[in-house]
Design an enzyme around this catalytic site. Structure first.
Site, mmCIF file in Angstrom:
data_model
loop_
_atom_site.group_PDB
_atom_site.id
_atom_site.type_symbol
_atom_site.label_atom_id
_atom_site.label_comp_id
_atom_site.label_asym_id
_atom_site.label_seq_id
_atom_site.Cartn_x
_atom_site.Cartn_y
_atom_site.Cartn_z
ATOM 1 N N ASP A 142 -3.285 5.663 -6.113
ATOM 2 C CA ASP A 142 -2.643 6.412 -5.044
ATOM 3 C C ASP A 142 -2.479 7.857 -5.483
ATOM 4 O OD1 ASP A 142 -2.351 4.212 -3.325
ATOM 5 O OD2 ASP A 142 -0.428 3.653 -4.205
ATOM 6 N N ASP A 156 -5.101 3.797 2.913
ATOM 7 C CA ASP A 156 -3.826 3.533 3.586
ATOM 8 C C ASP A 156 -3.759 4.251 4.930
ATOM 9 O OD1 ASP A 156 -2.977 2.041 1.359
ATOM 10 O OD2 ASP A 156 -2.059 3.796 0.429
#
Length: 181
Positions: A142, A156
């Site tokens: 991330d 995402d």
């Protein structure tokens, strides 16, 4: 063979058989979108690992949005960190499901949604299966820091956007079905 008006009524638009050319266009489009999503998501993760650190946040829009490297063993908001293998199985199952739906999709909008979701799921599956600390225990990379709430990635964003688009398509399809009756 041409359908008469009484046959048209018996076969609403969604139930009509698509030509094999149209079917392959939709399937190919969905699969192409999936590949593009995987390439963009994995490419940005390679960039993030080469450029960013876990200790420093680079602000993009004040404190609202920034760049910071993180490795997530869990789901959204690091939920379920001890169950990485479950998320690996779910990501693989979602990828397989998207592939199956890609071969059954009958509308362009749904091809886009299925391709986007399949690509995002496949990218997450790749992280879960092949990244450190090991097979089916991998952490998702991330790097998009949203305030102090969470850190995410391109997949995402794609999942969130495609889920909204899918909900809107479902509502539209339901409305069309009600108007046909």
């Amino acid at each position: 063979a041409r359908m008469t008006s009484s046959q048209n009524e018996a076969h609403p638009p969604a139930a009509r058989k698509l030509s094999s050319t149209r079917r392959w266009q939709l399937t190919g489009g969905a699969l192409l979108i999936a590949v593009v999503v995987v390439l963009i998501d994995q490419g940005t993760k390679v960039w993030a690992e080469a450029t960013l650190t876990e200790r420093e946040r680079i602000p993009l829009i004040g404190d609202l949005l920034g760049l910071q490297l993180a490795y997530n063993p869990g789901a959204a908001f690091s939920f379920g960190e001890d169950f990485t293998w479950v998320f690996a199985l779910l990501a693989v199952a979602a990828t397989v499901t998207a592939i199956v739906f890609a071969f059954r999709v009958q509308r362009r909008g749904w091809a886009i949604v299925v391709g986007a979701l399949g690509g995002a799921a496949a990218s997450h599956a790749g992280d879960r299966l092949f990244r450190d600390p090991g097979f089916a225990r991998g952490h998702v990379v991330d790097f998009l820091a949203y305030g102090n709430w969470f850190i995410g990635n391109i997949a995402d964003i794609v999942i969130f956007t495609a889920a909204i688009a899918g909900a809107l398509l479902a509502i539209r399809n339901d409305t069309e079905r009600k108007n046909e009756t």
